[in-house]
Design a protein around this motif. Structure first.
Motif, PDB file in Angstrom:
ATOM      1  N   ALA A  13       0.670  -1.268  -0.158  1.00  0.00           N
ATOM      2  CA  ALA A  13      -0.163   0.023  -0.055  1.00  0.00           C
ATOM      3  C   ALA A  13       0.626   0.915   0.422  1.00  0.00           C
ATOM      4  N   HIS A  14       2.005   1.118   0.321  1.00  0.00           N
ATOM      5  CA  HIS A  14       2.544   2.471   0.820  1.00  0.00           C
ATOM      6  C   HIS A  14       3.993   2.115  -0.426  1.00  0.00           C
ATOM      7  N   SER A  16       2.289   1.876  -3.289  1.00  0.00           N
ATOM      8  CA  SER A  16       1.853   2.161  -3.764  1.00  0.00           C
ATOM      9  C   SER A  16       1.140   3.558  -4.227  1.00  0.00           C
ATOM     10  N   ARG A  17       1.450   3.599  -3.037  1.00  0.00           N
ATOM     11  CA  ARG A  17       0.937   5.173  -2.409  1.00  0.00           C
ATOM     12  C   ARG A  17      -0.676   5.293  -2.282  1.00  0.00           C
ATOM     13  N   LEU A  18      -1.001   3.901  -1.607  1.00  0.00           N
ATOM     14  CA  LEU A  18      -2.776   3.687  -1.488  1.00  0.00           C
ATOM     15  C   LEU A  18      -2.972   3.616   0.008  1.00  0.00           C
ATOM     16  N   LYS A  19      -4.142   4.833   0.952  1.00  0.00           N
ATOM     17  CA  LYS A  19      -4.386   4.046   2.147  1.00  0.00           C
ATOM     18  C   LYS A  19      -5.086   3.475   2.571  1.00  0.00           C
ATOM     19  N   LEU A  20      -5.228   2.367   3.156  1.00  0.00           N
ATOM     20  CA  LEU A  20      -6.056   1.074   3.175  1.00  0.00           C
ATOM     21  C   LEU A  20      -6.518   1.432   5.043  1.00  0.00           C
ATOM     22  N   SER A  21      -8.129   1.324   5.073  1.00  0.00           N
ATOM     23  CA  SER A  21      -8.802   1.113   6.712  1.00  0.00           C
ATOM     24  C   SER A  21      -7.849   0.174   6.774  1.00  0.00           C
ATOM     25  N   GLU A  24      -9.243  -3.115   5.142  1.00  0.00           N
ATOM     26  CA  GLU A  24      -9.190  -2.562   3.632  1.00  0.00           C
ATOM     27  C   GLU A  24      -7.527  -3.708   3.414  1.00  0.00           C
ATOM     28  N   PHE A  28      -7.000  -7.135   1.051  1.00  0.00           N
ATOM     29  CA  PHE A  28      -6.994  -7.339   0.283  1.00  0.00           C
ATOM     30  C   PHE A  28      -5.440  -8.293   1.145  1.00  0.00           C
TER      31      PHE A  28
END
Length: 96
Positions: A13-14, A16-21, A24, A28
């Motif tokens: 996620a880091h 991919s620059r995604l913020k996940l809850s 999530e 995932f």
């Protein structure tokens, strides 16, 4: 490595620059682990005697010969409405 950890998902996620809850992350982790397990299963298939498959539909490129055809029009007639002409050709703005 078919089971991803929570840290693996956070690293992905880091990157991919995604913020996940939290929800999530678990979702995932489970889904990506399933995908990796399936890929490991595919790796076990013996394909040594099989030829590589590059095309499955049987379609082939169909092209025509690059030849000049006379449609009965004069060049001057075809170019008469062109906004710009150079050397008996349409002149257009640079694309790149």
């Amino acid at each position: 490595m078919s089971k991803l950890t929570r840290e693996d998902v956070l690293k992905l996620a880091h990157l991919s620059r995604l913020k996940l809850s939290e929800e999530e992350i678990e979702k995932f982790r489970s889904e990506l682990s399933g995908i990796l397990s399936y890929v490991e299963q595919l790796d076990e298939v013996d394909v040594a005697d099989l030829a590589p498959t590059y095309q499955v539909t049987g379609l082939k490129n169909v092209t025509r010969k690059d030849e000049v055809k006379d449609y009965g029009y004069k060049i001057e007639t075809l170019l008469s409405n062109a906004p710009a002409i150079q050397d008996n050709q349409f002149k257009v703005k640079r694309v790149l």
